[in-house]
Design a protein around this motif. Structure first.
Motif, short mmCIF file in Angstrom:
data_model
loop_
_atom_site.label_atom_id
_atom_site.label_comp_id
_atom_site.label_asym_id
_atom_site.label_seq_id
_atom_site.Cartn_x
_atom_site.Cartn_y
_atom_site.Cartn_z
N SER A 216 -0.66 0.36 10.76
CA SER A 216 -0.92 1.79 10.99
C SER A 216 -2.15 2.22 10.18
O SER A 216 -2.62 1.49 9.31
CB SER A 216 0.29 2.61 10.54
N VAL B 174 -0.56 9.61 10.49
CA VAL B 174 -0.41 8.15 10.41
C VAL B 174 -0.04 7.66 11.80
O VAL B 174 0.94 8.11 12.40
CB VAL B 174 0.65 7.74 9.37
N VAL C 174 -9.38 18.42 -1.80
CA VAL C 174 -9.86 17.94 -3.11
C VAL C 174 -11.11 17.10 -2.84
O VAL C 174 -11.44 16.82 -1.69
CB VAL C 174 -8.78 17.07 -3.82
N TYR C 175 -11.82 16.71 -3.91
CA TYR C 175 -12.96 15.81 -3.73
C TYR C 175 -12.46 14.41 -3.38
O TYR C 175 -11.47 13.93 -3.94
CB TYR C 175 -13.82 15.75 -5.01
N ASN D 163 -2.96 0.57 -2.18
CA ASN D 163 -2.32 1.56 -1.31
C ASN D 163 -3.23 1.77 -0.12
O ASN D 163 -4.45 1.74 -0.27
CB ASN D 163 -2.17 2.90 -2.01
N PRO D 164 -2.65 2.03 1.05
CA PRO D 164 -3.52 2.37 2.18
C PRO D 164 -4.25 3.68 1.92
O PRO D 164 -3.77 4.53 1.18
CB PRO D 164 -2.55 2.49 3.35
N LEU E 133 5.36 12.38 5.20
CA LEU E 133 5.29 11.42 4.10
C LEU E 133 4.82 12.06 2.81
O LEU E 133 5.07 11.55 1.73
CB LEU E 133 4.33 10.27 4.46
N LEU F 156 -0.97 -2.91 6.68
CA LEU F 156 -0.02 -2.32 7.64
C LEU F 156 -0.69 -2.27 9.02
O LEU F 156 -1.91 -2.38 9.13
CB LEU F 156 0.34 -0.89 7.21
N ILE G 220 -6.71 7.13 3.30
CA ILE G 220 -6.95 8.01 4.44
C ILE G 220 -8.37 7.78 4.97
O ILE G 220 -9.32 7.73 4.21
CB ILE G 220 -6.76 9.49 4.05
N ALA H 93 -4.02 6.01 8.49
CA ALA H 93 -3.94 7.46 8.26
C ALA H 93 -5.30 8.07 8.60
O ALA H 93 -6.32 7.65 8.06
CB ALA H 93 -3.59 7.73 6.80
N PRO I 156 -9.89 8.33 -0.72
CA PRO I 156 -8.77 8.88 -1.50
C PRO I 156 -9.33 9.94 -2.44
O PRO I 156 -10.56 10.10 -2.54
CB PRO I 156 -8.28 7.67 -2.29
N THR J 96 -2.97 15.07 7.82
CA THR J 96 -3.32 13.67 8.07
C THR J 96 -2.27 13.05 8.96
O THR J 96 -1.07 13.25 8.75
CB THR J 96 -3.40 12.91 6.72
N GLU K 221 -3.78 18.21 -1.83
CA GLU K 221 -4.15 17.28 -0.76
C GLU K 221 -3.53 17.63 0.59
O GLU K 221 -2.63 18.46 0.69
CB GLU K 221 -3.74 15.85 -1.13
N ALA L 283 2.79 6.33 0.71
CA ALA L 283 1.80 7.35 0.34
C ALA L 283 1.77 7.41 -1.18
O ALA L 283 2.80 7.35 -1.82
CB ALA L 283 2.17 8.71 0.92
N ARG M 74 -7.73 11.63 9.31
CA ARG M 74 -7.83 13.07 9.05
C ARG M 74 -9.23 13.55 9.37
O ARG M 74 -10.22 12.87 9.10
CB ARG M 74 -7.43 13.30 7.59
#
Ligand code: TXA
Ligand code: MG
Length: 323
Positions: free
Chosen positions: A113, A94, A31-32, A57-58, A190, A111, A60, A115, A138, A92, A176, A221, A117
């Motif tokens: 961690s 994590v 996706v864009y 939210n975390p 996830l 976090l 990517i 993500a 995102p 992706t 996604e 996620a 990609r």
């Protein structure tokens, strides 16, 4: 917002904007994405403001190649195997962040961690190389709305808050990336996505733990929020008869026959030939199209759950969730 064809000049201009802390939307194979320099906390924060995300939210982080990824996070053996098999591509990972990583803390929402990609799209990869920094990105939609598969969708949702949209035409997968937490020996899926869990399991001879419906726990996620990917219209699933007058219908394969027989409202078939890949690519644009008709309800016919059908049904269940 400027929608600009993704020619080399436009890509270098976009890279300059990104390095200066601005937001640029760009196409990936899924996706864009709404991109920001992932090492610039202020730029990352403006992603949340622009999307209207209710919470941090975390995000990517997109990288140009594996060596960049290895400098940002600790790769387990399993992660390395997944990356070898599926990067570049819509999986992706994590992983645990390296403490010396230059990434802003906000991309991980606190976090330990991150993500990562590596997208398989010429424009996305040229942009990553030109920018010379990892890009947090995102999906480039208003928070909770369906993901954009066309540059025009980004413009409809985000308007003037984005400096530039690189137009690379329709995205090929339309759904996604699959998110795998590979930070430990257990590989946890996830988010179902473009690469079916089964394909990853069979390619690598591993077993994935499914944690898609994890309830109660703080979602890690965004796909885990119960109501997400939601059009304005109410969504009803697995409908084969008793369509309301004027109700929009999202069909699949054999349900093409409903087009004239049972349906009075707008009708879109995700794939008349019953192909899940085609259906995934059409999913979000179809939801937007039916929503734009002003219909108050969208009835969805059954869609098989195997392979990519897992991710398609996951998105539709969230679109239908109470809001
Ligand atoms: O296909 C895609 O993955 C698209 C394109 C643009 O690349 N990006 C995308 O990003 O879908 P986004 O932010 O809409 O969804 C990524 C999800 C986030 O909701 C986030 O919760 C999860 O990945 N995520 C990010 N970092 C994480 C972490 N450290 N632990 C667990 N989940 C994480
Ligand atoms: Mg999203």
């Amino acid at each position: 917002m400027a929608i600009v064809a993704a020619a080399p000049d436009a890509i270098s201009e976009a890279a300059t904007l990104l390095r200066a802390g601005h937001l640029v939307a760009f196409p990936t194979e899924t996706v864009y994405g709404l991109g920001a320099d992932a090492t610039n906390g202020h730029a990352v924060a403006s992603i949340f403001a622009t999307k209207g995300r209710p919470q941090f939210n975390p995000l990517i982080v997109h990288v140009a190649d594996v060596s960049v990824a290895e400098r940002l996070a600790y790769f387990t053996d399993g992660a390395r195997r997944i990356a070898q098999a599926f990067w570049p591509g819509p999986v992706t990972l994590v992983l645990k962040r390296r403490p010396e990583s230059p990434l802003s803390d906000l991309v991980s929402a606190g976090l330990d961690s991150v993500a990562l990609r590596m997208p398989d799209h010429t424009v996305a990869r040229s942009l990553l190389v030109a920018a010379g920094v990892p890009l947090a990105a995102p999906s480039a939609n208003r928070s909770g709305h369906v993901s954009p598969t066309l540059a025009q969708h980004v413009d409809n949702d985000l308007g003037d808050s984005v400096a530039m949209v690189l137009d690379g035409g329709p995205t090929s997968h339309g759904i996604e990336s699959t998110i795998i937490d590979a930070s430990s020996e257990r590989h946890v899926m996830l988010r179902a996505g473009s690469v079916p869990g089964l394909v990853i399991e069979q390619t690598l001879g591993i077993k994935l733990v499914r944690s898609l419906q994890a309830e109660g726990a703080r979602p890690t996620a965004s796909g885990q929020l119960a109501s997400h990917y939601a059009p304005r219209a109410k969504v009803r699933l697995n409908v084969t008869h008793d369509f309301a007058a004027g109700e929009a219908v999202l069909a699949f394969g054999p349900f093409e026959e409903l087009r004239h027989r049972a349906v009075t409202g707008p009708f879109v078939n995700l794939s008349p030939g019953g192909e899940l890949v085609e259906a995934a690519a059409n999913l979000f644009a179809a939801l937007r199209k039916l929503d734009a008709t002003g219909a108050t309800s969208i009835a969805v016919t059954p869609i098989p759950g195997q392979g990519l059908g897992e991710a398609i049904n996951d998105r539709l269940i969230r679109a239908a969730a109470p809001r």
